[in-house]
Design a protein around this motif. Sequence first.
Motif, PDB file in Angstrom:
ATOM      1  N   VAL A  30      -5.464 -18.649  30.291  1.00 15.46           N
ATOM      2  CA  VAL A  30      -4.196 -19.209  30.749  1.00 15.46           C
ATOM      3  C   VAL A  30      -4.426 -20.181  31.900  1.00 15.46           C
ATOM      4  O   VAL A  30      -3.619 -21.080  32.154  1.00 15.46           O
TER       5      VAL A  30
ATOM      6  N   GLU B 143       6.293 -17.611  28.807  1.00 16.46           N
ATOM      7  CA  GLU B 143       5.064 -18.401  28.875  1.00 16.46           C
ATOM      8  C   GLU B 143       5.014 -19.195  30.172  1.00 16.46           C
ATOM      9  O   GLU B 143       3.960 -19.309  30.801  1.00 16.46           O
TER      10      GLU B 143
ATOM     11  N   TRP C  45      -0.643 -13.768  28.880  1.00 18.04           N
ATOM     12  CA  TRP C  45      -0.926 -14.868  27.954  1.00 18.04           C
ATOM     13  C   TRP C  45      -1.474 -14.319  26.641  1.00 18.04           C
ATOM     14  O   TRP C  45      -1.082 -14.753  25.559  1.00 18.04           O
TER      15      TRP C  45
END
Length: 841
Positions: free
Chosen positions: A764, A737, A755
């Motif tokens: 994102v 992430e 994402w």
Amino acid sequence: MPGVDHPPEHERDEMSEQETYDVEAVQEKWLPVWDELQPFRADEDSPREKKYALTMFPYPSGDLHMGHAEVTALHDVVARYWWQRGFEVLNPMGWDSFGLPAENAAIRNDEHPATYTYANIETQYESFKRYGISFDWSRRLHTSDPEYYRWTQWLFLKFRERGLAYRKNSPVNWCPNDQTVLANEQVVDGKCERCGADVTKRELTQWYFKITEYAQELLDCLDDLEPTWPTRVVTAQRNWIGRSEGAHVDFAVEGHDPITVYTTRPDTIFGTTFMVVAVDSALAEELVTDGQRAAFETYRDEIRKETEIERLSTDRPTSGVDLGVTATNPVTGTQIPVWATDYVLADYGTGAVMGVPGGDQRDWEFATVMGLEIIRTTQTPEGFEGESYNGEGPAINSPAPGVDAPLDINGLGVAEAKRATIDFLEQRGTGKGAVNFRLRDWLLSRQRYWGVPIPIIHCEKDGEVAVPYDQLPLELPELRGADLKPKGVSPLAAASEWVDVACPTCGGPAKRDSDTMDTFVDSSWYFLRYCSPTYTDGPFDVEKARAWMPADIYVGGVEHAVLHLLYARFFTKVLRDMGMLDVGEPFAAQLNQGIVINQGKKMSKSLGNGVSLGDQLAAYGVDAVRLTLVFAGPPEDDIDWADMSPAGSLRFLQRAWRLSGDVTSAPGTAPEGGDVALRRATAHTVHEAAELIEGYRFNVMVARVMELVNATRKAIDLPESRGGCGPADPAVREATEAVAILLSLVAPFTAEEMWERLGHRPTVARAGWPAVDPGLLVEESVTAVVQIQGKVKARLEVAPDIAEADLEQLALADPDVVKAIDGRPVRKVIVRAPKLVNVVV
RNA sequence: GCCCCGGUAGCCCAACGGCAGAGGCGAUGGUCUCAAACACCAUUCAGUGUGGGUUCGAAUCCCACCCGGGGCACCA
């Protein structure tokens, strides 16, 4: 598509581990989503802290090229970073859409310049959108729109009311090719900055902005900009403004007003043996005696014919004409001849110089050629063999031995001698200390069509009359094709139904000013218009400008180091003095990108080494091209595309993207309890990335993300015995992430796709900066190096907060160290806990 | 001529005065393949433009010079 594997359909099933990243499909997928979400709309009413990310708006010539791609990619890193850090970001874009190329194209194609201009703007707009820059398109502007240039005209009139726009007759730079005058800043090495033609001089009445009134402030504020502006820009501006300190000195002339000269060396006045005035100055015309007039005029006409190149040439022969008059040296009372010459500039200082051959090499040469007297007034150093001397040393011959003069500065150093001379002149009323600037007023008239009409009407009775504010914008007449051919006067002059008007004051017949404004006027305030682009009560909404200004960063090419950046600073200061701005400087920080070259040379048609941005994007995709440009090196450095590997960038993006498919933990999984080594790596990367971006070290930031991708890959693939933790570990999700968010600054399409695959909703781009546990930034142990005589002999794993004494003890007890010391007496031990111990024996 | 900025592996580039190598490209070897390409794995390579100085220790600070890029340049 090179670099991307498209396996045949039947093989797909066996390739679950080797998923394919379809660049084109990803790009097509996200563009409409972003259009829908509008994640980059700037709202000045937002409670969030504000940032203004500005990049130089382009001139609409054709489609975007590699240069545009580079500058906007770099710029976007900062803009997107600020969004992620929780700021409200103004990141606008528009077009500097007046200018010559459109006009020349219109003449060629028998059309209106607007046709070319707006077609190119649409092309560039579409390209920018596909390129995925986080611009707030709702603020788009074009300087050639009447709703924009009405305010350019408004500003011109306001400046004029303040005495900052005026007309004067003066020799001006003339480009014979573009058939228009040029500002000083647009003449580079005697050539037209735009077309390269040799510039000549013409005597014309033209409009000027009185930028010189702000010379001192423009110079002083550079000190404040120094820490955040590139050094080369600050120095270039300092050089351009060119402040010098000296004195004005009056030399009496019989039957004429005294001649005032400017000199930086008043202390050398005893060595003044002649006087020189600029041959092309009005002063020379006035002074010349009847007996010398013929010779003078012949000489003057000769000089006038020369181009700037010839005049600037440093090895030209010394020339001049005796004007037949004499002037009186205000200190010695000596009568000295007055000459006209071409080495004195009419528009610098007073256009007249006191000739001190002992202290100035040009004067030395002149005196030698013309047979004039030479007196040294500064003691030259031992062994000095040159001609004139302008260095440090005690004053001599001031006055000469045995001569009785009201001032005696013999023996004083240069600084004291200067001060004494100025004091004396001021007491006598024949001179005073003075400051001079190299900077000239900004010539803004242009004899071309595609620009802002100057809103002035010339009436025989009332003179210059401003077009009333309620009649703005004063729009251009519709001219096209052959109407626009350069004739030496503005094409507007021939548009009689436009030019001939009634005088607003007396109603009698009058003519509009037929020149248009330099396009640098348009770009001197566009960053203010962005703050309220549709505002109708003024050039910008003062409150909105208060919210956004100054721009927190200005990204653009260094070619504007003096031109645009100096003009925009000037406008900002005037607007501040008008009470419309709180700030005196428009751009708090600045970043200049290098240029994109190919095979060691600038891209050019004649070299045939151009690289098409469109081709690169088609081959590697937007993200890979952007990543390549950002990763290439420090932003200020030039990028040689031949040395770059967009294919390598694409390979990296695929590796990153693949991580997002490998993560098996659920979205929202808490990272605590995950693999500590990987968590530390993530924390460090995120922490360092922020520092790197703020220092504009984007290339290093990308490298750090690459490291994190590599580390995450290993964590997933390697068995536990070799440090792996498997795809289900929460640390893997946390790392991936973070990669997606960091990558969103550079490769927005890939980041968005990652994402989504990680189970999040778009976008994102507004996900927020990854949260980092500060505890993870503190290492459990660090490696301390033990050196003997500066050479590494041992390494120790120690606590980060180890005491110096403990570390020293530990180091000296280490068997390798003991062996290396080999019984020699230890003379000194340097301890830099926790990283290093150096033992001197 | 004066003033800025920069010289680190074959290439692009990292490295608070403290182990010269983070990352990438290329090259080489391997896995995969009938073979190749792609992909993946691994390996390789400089002592920091030159010469001095400061320091326990210098790519880093200082001085001089060389090379490259930029600014100013009859501005009195």
